[in-house]
Scaffold this motif. Sequence first.
Motif, PDB file in Angstrom:
ATOM      1  N   VAL A  65      10.407  10.032  -7.159  1.00 35.90           N
ATOM      2  CA  VAL A  65      11.347  10.579  -8.128  1.00 35.90           C
ATOM      3  C   VAL A  65      11.997  11.768  -7.441  1.00 35.90           C
ATOM      4  CG1 VAL A  65      11.659  11.660 -10.385  1.00 35.90           C
ATOM      5  CG2 VAL A  65       9.939   9.856 -10.090  1.00 35.90           C
ATOM      6  N   ALA A  66      13.310  11.744  -7.354  1.00 30.56           N
ATOM      7  CA  ALA A  66      14.052  12.841  -6.725  1.00 30.56           C
ATOM      8  C   ALA A  66      14.906  13.529  -7.784  1.00 30.56           C
ATOM      9  CB  ALA A  66      14.933  12.311  -5.592  1.00 30.56           C
ATOM     10  N   THR A  67      15.015  14.845  -7.652  1.00 28.20           N
ATOM     11  CA  THR A  67      15.843  15.607  -8.577  1.00 28.20           C
ATOM     12  C   THR A  67      16.831  16.463  -7.790  1.00 28.20           C
ATOM     13  OG1 THR A  67      14.229  17.411  -8.687  1.00 28.20           O
ATOM     14  CG2 THR A  67      14.053  15.694 -10.368  1.00 28.20           C
ATOM     15  N   LYS A  68      17.971  16.690  -8.410  1.00 30.60           N
ATOM     16  CA  LYS A  68      18.999  17.509  -7.786  1.00 30.60           C
ATOM     17  C   LYS A  68      18.999  18.879  -8.450  1.00 30.60           C
ATOM     18  CE  LYS A  68      23.934  17.479  -6.655  1.00 30.60           C
ATOM     19  NZ  LYS A  68      25.190  16.730  -6.862  1.00 30.60           N
ATOM     20  N   GLY A  69      18.836  19.895  -7.632  1.00 32.64           N
ATOM     21  CA  GLY A  69      18.829  21.263  -8.131  1.00 32.64           C
ATOM     22  C   GLY A  69      19.687  22.138  -7.246  1.00 32.64           C
ATOM     23  N   PRO A  70      19.515  23.438  -7.337  1.00 29.62           N
ATOM     24  CA  PRO A  70      20.315  24.371  -6.544  1.00 29.62           C
ATOM     25  C   PRO A  70      20.171  24.172  -5.035  1.00 29.62           C
ATOM     26  CG  PRO A  70      18.934  25.553  -8.135  1.00 29.62           C
ATOM     27  CD  PRO A  70      18.586  24.113  -8.227  1.00 29.62           C
ATOM     28  N   ASP A  71      19.009  23.648  -4.614  1.00 33.37           N
ATOM     29  CA  ASP A  71      18.770  23.412  -3.180  1.00 33.37           C
ATOM     30  C   ASP A  71      19.103  21.984  -2.760  1.00 33.37           C
ATOM     31  OD1 ASP A  71      17.827  26.041  -2.861  1.00 33.37           O
ATOM     32  OD2 ASP A  71      15.828  25.446  -3.525  1.00 33.37           O
ATOM     33  N   GLY A  72      19.797  21.244  -3.616  1.00 32.69           N
ATOM     34  CA  GLY A  72      20.148  19.856  -3.308  1.00 32.69           C
ATOM     35  C   GLY A  72      19.081  18.904  -3.823  1.00 32.69           C
ATOM     36  N   TRP A  73      19.041  17.714  -3.261  1.00 30.71           N
ATOM     37  CA  TRP A  73      18.098  16.680  -3.678  1.00 30.71           C
ATOM     38  C   TRP A  73      16.740  16.910  -3.026  1.00 30.71           C
ATOM     39  CZ3 TRP A  73      18.692  13.237  -7.475  1.00 30.71           C
ATOM     40  CH2 TRP A  73      19.990  13.013  -7.945  1.00 30.71           C
ATOM     41  N   LEU A  74      15.687  16.893  -3.849  1.00 30.20           N
ATOM     42  CA  LEU A  74      14.315  17.056  -3.374  1.00 30.20           C
ATOM     43  C   LEU A  74      13.420  16.063  -4.097  1.00 30.20           C
ATOM     44  CD1 LEU A  74      14.066  20.963  -3.417  1.00 30.20           C
ATOM     45  CD2 LEU A  74      14.353  19.502  -1.403  1.00 30.20           C
ATOM     46  N   ILE A  75      12.302  15.740  -3.496  1.00 34.43           N
ATOM     47  CA  ILE A  75      11.337  14.833  -4.097  1.00 34.43           C
ATOM     48  C   ILE A  75      10.489  15.620  -5.096  1.00 34.43           C
ATOM     49  CG2 ILE A  75       9.337  13.345  -3.650  1.00 34.43           C
ATOM     50  CD1 ILE A  75      10.611  12.985  -0.768  1.00 34.43           C
ATOM     51  N   ALA A  76      10.444  15.133  -6.325  1.00 32.46           N
ATOM     52  CA  ALA A  76       9.659  15.787  -7.373  1.00 32.46           C
ATOM     53  C   ALA A  76       8.326  15.082  -7.613  1.00 32.46           C
ATOM     54  CB  ALA A  76      10.456  15.834  -8.678  1.00 32.46           C
ATOM     55  N   ALA A  77       8.269  13.789  -7.313  1.00 32.14           N
ATOM     56  CA  ALA A  77       7.026  13.042  -7.515  1.00 32.14           C
ATOM     57  C   ALA A  77       6.985  11.872  -6.538  1.00 32.14           C
ATOM     58  CB  ALA A  77       6.930  12.528  -8.952  1.00 32.14           C
ATOM     59  N   PHE A  78       5.759  11.556  -6.095  1.00 32.56           N
ATOM     60  CA  PHE A  78       5.517  10.481  -5.132  1.00 32.56           C
ATOM     61  C   PHE A  78       4.201   9.814  -5.473  1.00 32.56           C
ATOM     62  CE2 PHE A  78       3.126   9.227  -1.338  1.00 32.56           C
ATOM     63  CZ  PHE A  78       3.986   8.318  -0.747  1.00 32.56           C
ATOM     64  N   GLN A  79       4.188   8.484  -5.483  1.00 30.37           N
ATOM     65  CA  GLN A  79       2.972   7.698  -5.724  1.00 30.37           C
ATOM     66  C   GLN A  79       2.926   6.597  -4.671  1.00 30.37           C
ATOM     67  OE1 GLN A  79       0.351   7.434  -8.254  1.00 30.37           O
ATOM     68  NE2 GLN A  79      -0.381   5.914  -6.801  1.00 30.37           N
ATOM     69  N   ASN A  80       1.798   6.466  -3.997  1.00 22.45           N
ATOM     70  CA  ASN A  80       1.620   5.443  -2.972  1.00 22.45           C
ATOM     71  C   ASN A  80       0.519   4.495  -3.406  1.00 22.45           C
ATOM     72  OD1 ASN A  80       1.830   4.119  -0.462  1.00 22.45           O
ATOM     73  ND2 ASN A  80       0.203   5.359   0.384  1.00 22.45           N
ATOM     74  N   THR A  81       0.753   3.202  -3.283  1.00 19.80           N
ATOM     75  CA  THR A  81      -0.226   2.193  -3.665  1.00 19.80           C
ATOM     76  C   THR A  81      -0.259   1.093  -2.624  1.00 19.80           C
ATOM     77  OG1 THR A  81       0.272   2.626  -5.999  1.00 19.80           O
ATOM     78  CG2 THR A  81      -0.906   0.587  -5.507  1.00 19.80           C
ATOM     79  N   ARG A  82      -1.453   0.713  -2.203  1.00 20.79           N
ATOM     80  CA  ARG A  82      -1.607  -0.396  -1.274  1.00 20.79           C
ATOM     81  C   ARG A  82      -1.128  -1.692  -1.926  1.00 20.79           C
ATOM     82  NH1 ARG A  82      -2.063   2.292   2.932  1.00 20.79           N
ATOM     83  NH2 ARG A  82      -4.083   2.816   3.813  1.00 20.79           N
ATOM     84  N   ILE A  83      -0.443  -2.517  -1.153  1.00 20.26           N
ATOM     85  CA  ILE A  83      -0.044  -3.833  -1.620  1.00 20.26           C
ATOM     86  C   ILE A  83      -1.244  -4.754  -1.429  1.00 20.26           C
ATOM     87  CG2 ILE A  83       1.474  -5.815  -1.222  1.00 20.26           C
ATOM     88  CD1 ILE A  83       3.632  -3.798  -0.312  1.00 20.26           C
ATOM     89  N   GLN A  84      -1.665  -5.378  -2.502  1.00 19.59           N
ATOM     90  CA  GLN A  84      -2.821  -6.277  -2.460  1.00 19.59           C
ATOM     91  C   GLN A  84      -2.418  -7.641  -1.905  1.00 19.59           C
ATOM     92  OE1 GLN A  84      -5.896  -4.974  -3.278  1.00 19.59           O
ATOM     93  NE2 GLN A  84      -4.641  -3.115  -3.366  1.00 19.59           N
ATOM     94  N   ALA A  85      -3.347  -8.321  -1.293  1.00 14.21           N
ATOM     95  CA  ALA A  85      -3.107  -9.670  -0.759  1.00 14.21           C
ATOM     96  C   ALA A  85      -2.583 -10.547  -1.882  1.00 14.21           C
ATOM     97  CB  ALA A  85      -4.392 -10.254  -0.178  1.00 14.21           C
ATOM     98  N   GLY A  86      -1.533 -11.303  -1.586  1.00 12.04           N
ATOM     99  CA  GLY A  86      -0.924 -12.169  -2.577  1.00 12.04           C
ATOM    100  C   GLY A  86       0.025 -11.442  -3.501  1.00 12.04           C
ATOM    101  N   GLY A  87       0.258 -10.133  -3.270  1.00  9.79           N
ATOM    102  CA  GLY A  87       1.098  -9.348  -4.177  1.00  9.79           C
ATOM    103  C   GLY A  87       2.283  -8.816  -3.592  1.00  9.79           C
TER     104      GLY A  87
END
Length: 182
Positions: free
Chosen positions: A160-182
């Motif tokens: 999730v990126a948001t635009k503020g006074p310093d430009g675009w920055l990442i506000a949230a990040f979630q990483n998940t392994r891709i399961q076999a067959g998925g």
Amino acid sequence: MALVGEGIGASMNVRRFRFGPLVAASVIAIVASTACGSDNGAGQDTSAPPPASASVPSAADETAVRGLLDKINEAWARGDATAYASFHTADADLIDFRGTHAAGRQAIIDLLQPAFDGVLKNSRVEARIVDLRFLASDVAVFHTEGKIVPMGDNSIQTFVATKGPDGWLIAAFQNTRIQAGG
């Protein structure tokens, strides 16, 4: 991206999970979406058109949001957690594939720098954006697929990126392994 190894962040200022307003809004937006798209054109877009009140992003905004991925990947390749964290909001949430939650820039640095100096030394991230949507003129959600080279498994990430006074920055990040067959 994912972290490899045992005990990374065990004694650091890392929390398991905090449901702030931004994270809650992000989860709602992600759950409400029908599917992740693909840059290869193979999938059919079944999403509803944006509401009349939604603004269309400028080409500069789209370029800036896409550029965030390059910036964090370059910082990762240098093993520079401070630079990596600088592309995040001050109160950003980063959740790795193990569920470790780093809240804020300093917690991101505290989580990543020991890994960059250890198990992730000389690693790099190979990832590509598979879906990018602007929820508002100052909020974007994008998904990537990729892995840490040379040792990582395939993962899907939500940003999730948001635009503020310093430009675009990442506000949230979630990483998940891709399961076999998925």
